[in-house]
Design a protein around this motif. Structure first.
Motif, PDB file in Angstrom:
ATOM      1  N   LEU A  37     -10.203  -8.675   4.620  1.00 20.10           N
ATOM      2  CA  LEU A  37      -9.149  -8.975   3.476  1.00 20.10           C
ATOM      3  C   LEU A  37      -7.856  -9.547   4.317  1.00 20.10           C
ATOM      4  N   ILE A  38      -7.641  -8.865   5.597  1.00 18.65           N
ATOM      5  CA  ILE A  38      -6.613  -9.079   6.086  1.00 18.65           C
ATOM      6  C   ILE A  38      -6.849 -10.771   6.899  1.00 18.65           C
ATOM      7  N   ALA A  41      -6.094 -13.158   4.116  1.00 21.53           N
ATOM      8  CA  ALA A  41      -4.562 -13.311   3.982  1.00 21.53           C
ATOM      9  C   ALA A  41      -4.011 -14.070   5.259  1.00 21.53           C
ATOM     10  N   VAL A 339       0.701  -6.886   7.513  1.00 28.29           N
ATOM     11  CA  VAL A 339      -0.114  -6.674   6.346  1.00 28.29           C
ATOM     12  C   VAL A 339       0.340  -5.750   5.317  1.00 28.29           C
ATOM     13  N   PRO A 340       0.423  -5.837   4.111  1.00 34.36           N
ATOM     14  CA  PRO A 340       1.052  -4.999   3.167  1.00 34.36           C
ATOM     15  C   PRO A 340       0.550  -3.573   3.297  1.00 34.36           C
ATOM     16  N   ASP A 342      -0.173  -1.430   1.248  1.00 39.82           N
ATOM     17  CA  ASP A 342      -1.468  -1.418  -0.096  1.00 39.82           C
ATOM     18  C   ASP A 342      -2.717  -1.371   0.485  1.00 39.82           C
ATOM     19  N   LEU A 343      -2.925  -2.073   1.744  1.00 37.10           N
ATOM     20  CA  LEU A 343      -4.290  -2.280   2.011  1.00 37.10           C
ATOM     21  C   LEU A 343      -4.844  -1.019   2.447  1.00 37.10           C
ATOM     22  N   GLN A 345      -4.533   1.777   0.658  1.00 36.54           N
ATOM     23  CA  GLN A 345      -5.311   2.175  -0.432  1.00 36.54           C
ATOM     24  C   GLN A 345      -6.760   1.573  -0.794  1.00 36.54           C
ATOM     25  N   VAL A 346      -6.689   0.354  -0.387  1.00 35.28           N
ATOM     26  CA  VAL A 346      -7.980  -0.626  -0.857  1.00 35.28           C
ATOM     27  C   VAL A 346      -8.869   0.058   0.080  1.00 35.28           C
ATOM     28  N   ALA A 349      -9.966   3.354  -1.090  1.00 38.28           N
ATOM     29  CA  ALA A 349     -10.953   3.302  -2.356  1.00 38.28           C
ATOM     30  C   ALA A 349     -12.232   2.914  -1.829  1.00 38.28           C
ATOM     31  N   LEU A 350     -12.556   1.807  -0.750  1.00 42.12           N
ATOM     32  CA  LEU A 350     -13.842   1.647  -0.336  1.00 42.12           C
ATOM     33  C   LEU A 350     -14.581   2.833   0.381  1.00 42.12           C
TER      34      LEU A 350
ATOM     35  N   VAL B 122     -14.315   5.575  -8.854  1.00 40.36           N
ATOM     36  CA  VAL B 122     -14.086   4.613  -7.771  1.00 40.36           C
ATOM     37  C   VAL B 122     -13.568   3.086  -8.321  1.00 40.36           C
ATOM     38  N   ILE B 125      -9.788   3.637  -9.080  1.00 45.68           N
ATOM     39  CA  ILE B 125      -8.966   3.637  -7.607  1.00 45.68           C
ATOM     40  C   ILE B 125      -8.844   2.402  -7.060  1.00 45.68           C
ATOM     41  N   PHE B 126     -10.166   1.795  -7.103  1.00 46.00           N
ATOM     42  CA  PHE B 126     -10.304   0.543  -6.201  1.00 46.00           C
ATOM     43  C   PHE B 126      -9.346  -0.646  -7.087  1.00 46.00           C
ATOM     44  N   GLY B 129      -5.799   0.037  -6.116  1.00 39.67           N
ATOM     45  CA  GLY B 129      -5.536  -0.708  -4.590  1.00 39.67           C
ATOM     46  C   GLY B 129      -5.514  -2.149  -4.414  1.00 39.67           C
ATOM     47  N   ILE B 130      -6.433  -2.826  -4.931  1.00 42.45           N
ATOM     48  CA  ILE B 130      -6.821  -4.178  -4.734  1.00 42.45           C
ATOM     49  C   ILE B 130      -5.793  -4.946  -5.396  1.00 42.45           C
ATOM     50  N   GLY B 132      -2.911  -4.025  -6.296  1.00 36.80           N
ATOM     51  CA  GLY B 132      -1.443  -3.584  -5.577  1.00 36.80           C
ATOM     52  C   GLY B 132      -1.407  -4.493  -4.299  1.00 36.80           C
ATOM     53  N   TYR B 133      -2.699  -4.623  -3.526  1.00 39.48           N
ATOM     54  CA  TYR B 133      -2.493  -5.501  -2.411  1.00 39.48           C
ATOM     55  C   TYR B 133      -2.424  -6.889  -2.503  1.00 39.48           C
TER      56      TYR B 133
END
Lengths: 385, 332
Positions: A37-38, A41, A339-340, A342-343, A345-346, A349-350, B122, B125-126, B129-130, B132-133
Motif C-alpha cells: 500500500l505504501i 502511494a 505515510v499517513p 491511518d496506515l 489502522q489498515v 485490521a489486516l 473484520v 474495522i478494515f 482503516g482503509i 481513512g488511509y
C-alpha cells in the motif's frame, strides 16, 4: 468453593512455539501488504517502518510512550478476551471505557481533601464501577430478552459518546453548559472537557524520560498485574471453569447446574469493569481530565488485541504492547516518510483478519491444521425465539 | 441558570406549520433511504443463512468509493451534459466495491468457516482503516444527483403544493430505494431464486438434497447484499454531503435492527427505517426550533440508538429469524 466443579476438565492453554507461528505470520503478512500500500502511494516502506520502529523503541521517551499506550489497550483487550471466554462478543469496550474515564475524572476533581493514595484508588474504582454498570446493560438484555450483545453494545457506544458529549459540553449562546463541563463561561474553551483532576488523584509517575512528553505511571504495571489475575480467575477458579463452560457449550453448562443468565450478566459486568479501568488510567495517568475524543479507536483496537492473543489473558500483554508500540510510533512514521498514520489502522485490521481466518495463513504458508482445541461458541442468532 | 426567555408554546407551534412539517417529512425520507437499502441488504443475506454484520463497513466502502469516483470523473467528464454518465459510473463503482467486500465476507464465512459475526467485524474495522488511509482531503466534485423532478404545483394549489414538495424534488437514488423494497419482496416470495434463497436460510441440507447449489447461491446473494449496502452508503455522498471519516456512524447496525424489527420482511423493515428516519429528523427540527435550551440536542440524538435497543429487546414483538442463520453449512 469446590462444590460444583465436577471432575471433568477443560483444556488450559499450553505454552508451545507452534502456537506462536500463526500470529507471527499474520503480523508479517499484514506488514507486507502494508508495504505494498505504501509503494502504491509512491512512498518508501523501509523509511516508514524504520520511522515507526524508531518512534516506538528508538529512545527512552519512545519506549515509555509505547508502554503508556499499551496500558489502556491491555485493559480493554482483557475486557474483550474475558467476554469471549464466556461466549460473548464485547464490541462495547469503547462505551464502557469512556464512561469509566468520565467517572474517574468526576471523582478526581470533585472529591476534595482526600489523601493521595485513597483518592487515586477511589477514582480508579469509580471508573471500574462505571464500566461495569454500562456493561451490565447488554448482559441483562442478552440474558433476559435474548437481544444480541453485538448490536446492543454498538448502540451503547454511540449512546455513551453522545451522553458524555452533552455532560461536558461547553456553554454556547443557544445552550447551557453540560453538568460536568469545565467551560461555564462563553468563549473560555472550544472542546468539551471536565475540569482538571486534583493532584491527589494522579496515578503516581515512576519515571519521566528526558525529552519525553509522557511519563511512565503505575497504571502500566497495574494493567500487567490485572492480566495475571484475570488468567488465574479464568483457569484456576470454579467461577472461571463455569465461565468457560458457558462459552463452550451453554446448553451443557445449563444442564450441569450453571445459571447461564446470571453468568452472562456477571461476565459482561466484569468485562465492563476491565474496560472502565482502561478509561480511568487514561484520565488519571495521562490526560488528568476527561475530554471528548480522548480515546477514539481504543474499543475497536482492543478486539484485534484480544483475538491476536487467542483470548489468552497472558498473551494479551505482548499483543497489547505490539499495538501500543504501533500507535506510539505512528506520528514518527508520518514525520519520517509522509505515510499517513491511518496506515497503522489498515495493518491492524489486516492482522485481525489473518488471525480470525487463520486458515488463510495456514494455506499460504502450508502449515498443518491444529488439533481441535477449545473453540468458543458465539451465539449467532438475534434472540426473540 | 434561567430558561433564558424561550417560549415553549411558540417553539412547538413553529414545528407545526406546513413548511416545518414538509421539512420534517423530507428529512425523514432522506434519513430513511440509506437505512432502507441497508435493511434490504441484511434481508437478502440473512434470508439465505449468512449473518451480515459487515453492512456498516460495506456502506462506508460504498460512500467512499462513490465519492472518490465522483471526484475522479469530475475531472475526466467535466461537462454538464456528461453529468448523468459521471454519476452512473460513480454509482457503479460504489456498488461493485460493496459486492467485492461482501464476497470477502462470503469467502471468510463460507469457505473458511470463520464465525460470521467476527468476519463481519473484520470487514467493518478494515473499511474504517482503509477509507481513512486512502481519503484525500480537500478534494471536490461537480455535484451529486440533482432533484429528478420539479414540483408541478405552486403555492396557490394549497395542500397539493406541500404534497408535491414531498413527492417530487427527490433524487433518482431515493426513488430507486423506494422501488427496491417491493422488488426484494416480490423476488423473495414469488420467484425460484427467492424460494431457493429462503430454503437455504431455513434448512440448507434439504435444499442441497433437492439439488440447490447452496454455496453458489450464498455467494451470489452476499454479492447482492453488499451491492445494496454500498448503494445505501453511496446515497450519503452522491445525493448528500462530502465524505467524512467514519461517516456511516452506525446506520448499518440500525439497518440490521430495522430488519429484525420487520421480522426479516422487506415492507415491514421499510416501515422500521421510516421510523428511525423520523427519530433522526426530529433532532434537527427540535434544534432548529430553539429547544436546545430545554433538551440538549445530544440527548435527542440518542433516540434512534435507544429505539434500536428497545427493538432488539423485542418489547411487544414476535418475530422469528431464519432458522439456519449464522451457521456455516457443510456440504456432505
Amino acid at each position: 468453593m469446590e462444590t460444583s466443579a465436577p471432575t471433568l476438565s477443560l483444556p488450559r492453554p499450553t505454552p508451545n512455539l507452534r502456537g506462536l507461528l500463526v500470529p507471527i505470520l499474520a503480523i508479517f503478512t499484514a506488514i507486507l501488504i502494508g508495504s505494498i500500500l505504501i509503494l502504491l502511494a509512491g512512498l518508501d516502506p523501509i523509511k516508514a517502518y524504520g520511522g515507526l520502529l524508531q518512534g516506538a523503541f528508538g529512545t527512552d521517551a519512545g519506549l515509555v510512550r509505547s508502554l503508556v499506550k499499551m496500558a489502556p489497550l491491555l485493559f480493554a483487550g482483557l475486557s474483550v478476551a474475558f467476554a469471549f471466554k464466556g461466549g460473548l462478543f464485547n464490541i462495547g469496550a469503547q462505551g464502557q471505557l469512556v464512561i469509566g474515564a468520565l467517572l474517574a475524572a468526576w471523582v478526581g476533581f470533585a472529591a476534595q481533601g482526600l489523601p493521595p493514595l485513597l483518592h487515586v484508588a477511589l477514582a480508579m474504582l469509580a471508573g471500574g464501577v462505571g464500566g461495569a454498570l454500562w456493561g451490565a446493560i447488554p448482559g441483562v438484555l442478552k440474558a433476559y430478552t435474548g437481544a444480541h450483545e453485538v448490536i446492543v453494545t454498538i448502540m451503547l457506544n454511540y449512546i455513551a459518546s453522545l451522553l458524555l458529549e452533552w455532560i461536558v459540553s461547553p456553554v454556547r449562546p443557544s445552550a447551557p453548559a453540560g453538568p460536568l463541563a469545565a467551560c461555564k463561561t462563553l468563549g473560555s474553551c472550544a472542546i468539551g472537557q471536565t475540569p482538571e483532576i486534583l493532584p491527589s488523584a494522579y496515578l503516581p509517575n515512576l519515571y519521566t524520560p528526558a525529552g519525553g512528553t509522557e511519563a511512565l505511571h503505575v497504571g502500566v504495571f497495574f494493567a500487567i498485574f490485572t492480566a495475571v489475575v484475570v488468567y488465574i480467575v479464568i483457569y484456576r477458579t470454579t467461577f472461571g471453569f463455569q465461565l468457560r463452560m458457558v462459552g463452550l457449550n451453554p446448553g451443557a453448562a445449563k444442564y450441569s447446574g450453571v445459571n447461564v443468565a446470571r453468568m452472562t450478566v456477571r461476565t459482561m459486568m466484569i468485562a465492563g469493569a476491565l474496560a472502565g479501568f482502561a478509561g480511568a488510567i487514561q484520565t488519571l495517568g495521562v490526560n488528568y481530565r476527561f475530554q471528548v475524543n480522548q480515546s477514539l479507536s481504543l474499543g475497536f483496537d482492543s478486539i484485534a488485541v484480544a483475538l491476536l492473543a487467542s483470548n489468552n489473558p497472558l498473551a494479551v500483554i505482548p499483543s497489547a504492547f505490539l499495538f501500543g508500540a504501533m500507535s506510539a510510533g505512528g506520528t514518527n512514521m508520518q514525520a519520517a516518510s509522509r505515510v499517513p498514520a491511518d496506515l497503522i489502522q489498515v495493518v491492524q485490521a489486516l492482522i485481525l483478519m489473518f488471525v480470525a481466518a487463520d486458515q488463510i495463513i495456514r494455506g499460504l504458508y502450508r502449515l498443518k491444521a491444529p488439533k481441535r482445541g477449545e473453540k468458543v461458541m458465539l451465539s449467532s442468532g438475534w434472540g426473540q425465539r | 441558570m434561567e430558561p433564558s426567555g424561550i417560549d415553549l408554546g411558540a417553539a412547538l407551534a413553529s414545528l407545526l406549520t406546513p413548511t416545518a412539517i414538509v421539512a420534517l417529512v423530507n428529512a425523514t425520507i432522506r434519513n430513511a433511504v440509506p437505512i432502507t437499502l441497508g435493511a434490504m441488504s441484511g434481508i437478502v443475506s440473512e434470508r439465505s443463512g449468512i449473518v451480515n454484520i459487515g453492512i456498516e463497513g460495506m456502506m462506508l466502502g460504498g460512500a467512499f468509493v462513490g465519492y472518490m469516483a465522483n471526484v475522479f470523473f469530475s475531472t475526466l467528464l467535466p461537462n454538464p451534459e456528461q453529468q448523468a454518465l459521471r454519476l452512473i459510473l460513480a454509482v457503479f463503482a460504489a456498488v461493485l466495491t460493496g459486492g467485492i467486500m461482501a464476497l470477502l465476507h462470503a469467502v471468510l464465512s463460507i469457505r473458511y468457516k470463520v464465525d460470521q459475526v467476527i468476519s463481519g467485524t473484520v470487514i467493518n474495522i478494515f473499511a474504517l482503516g482503509i477509507t481513512g488511509y486512502l481519503y484525500v482531503q480537500g478534494t471536490s466534485t461537480r455535484g451529486g444527483f440533482p432533484p429528478a423532478f420539479a414540483n408541478p404545483f405552486s403555492i396557490e394549489n394549497g395542500a397539493l403544493f406541500y404534497i408535491g414538495e414531498v413527492v417530487f424534488k427527490k433524487d433518482l437514488l431515493t426513488y430507486f430505494a423506494v422501488l427496491v423494497v417491493p422488488l426484494v419482496g416480490y423476488t423473495l416470495y414469488r420467484t425460484t431464486w427467492g424460494l431457493r434463497s429462503r430454503a437455504i436460510g431455513e434448512k440448507p441440507s434439504a435444499a442441497d438434497t433437492l439439488g440447490v447449489n447452496v454455496y453458489r447461491l450464498q455467494y451470489t446473494n452476499l454479492f447482492l447484499s453488499g451491492a445494496l449496502a454500498a448503494l445505501g452508503g453511496a446515497t450519503l455522498t452522491l445525493a448528500g454531503i462530502t465524505f467524512e471519516r467514519g461517516m456511516v456512524s452506525g446506520r448499518g447496525f440500525i439497518a440490521l435492527a430495522c430488519m429484525i424489527f420487520g421480522g426479516w420482511r422487506p415492507a415491514r423493515a421499510f416501515a422500521g427505517a421510516l421510523l428511525f428516519g423520523f427519530l433522526t429528523a426530529l433532532q434537527g427540527q427540535l434544534q432548529f426550533a430553539g429547544l436546545e435550551q430545554i433538551i440538549p440536542h445530544q440527548l435527542i440524538a440518542t433516540l434512534p440508538y435507544l429505539m434500536t435497543l428497545v427493538v432488539l429487546a423485542g418489547f411487544g414483538l414476535k418475530t422469528r429469524p431464519p432458522a439456519n442463520v449464522g451457521k456455516a453449512y457443510e456440504v456432505g
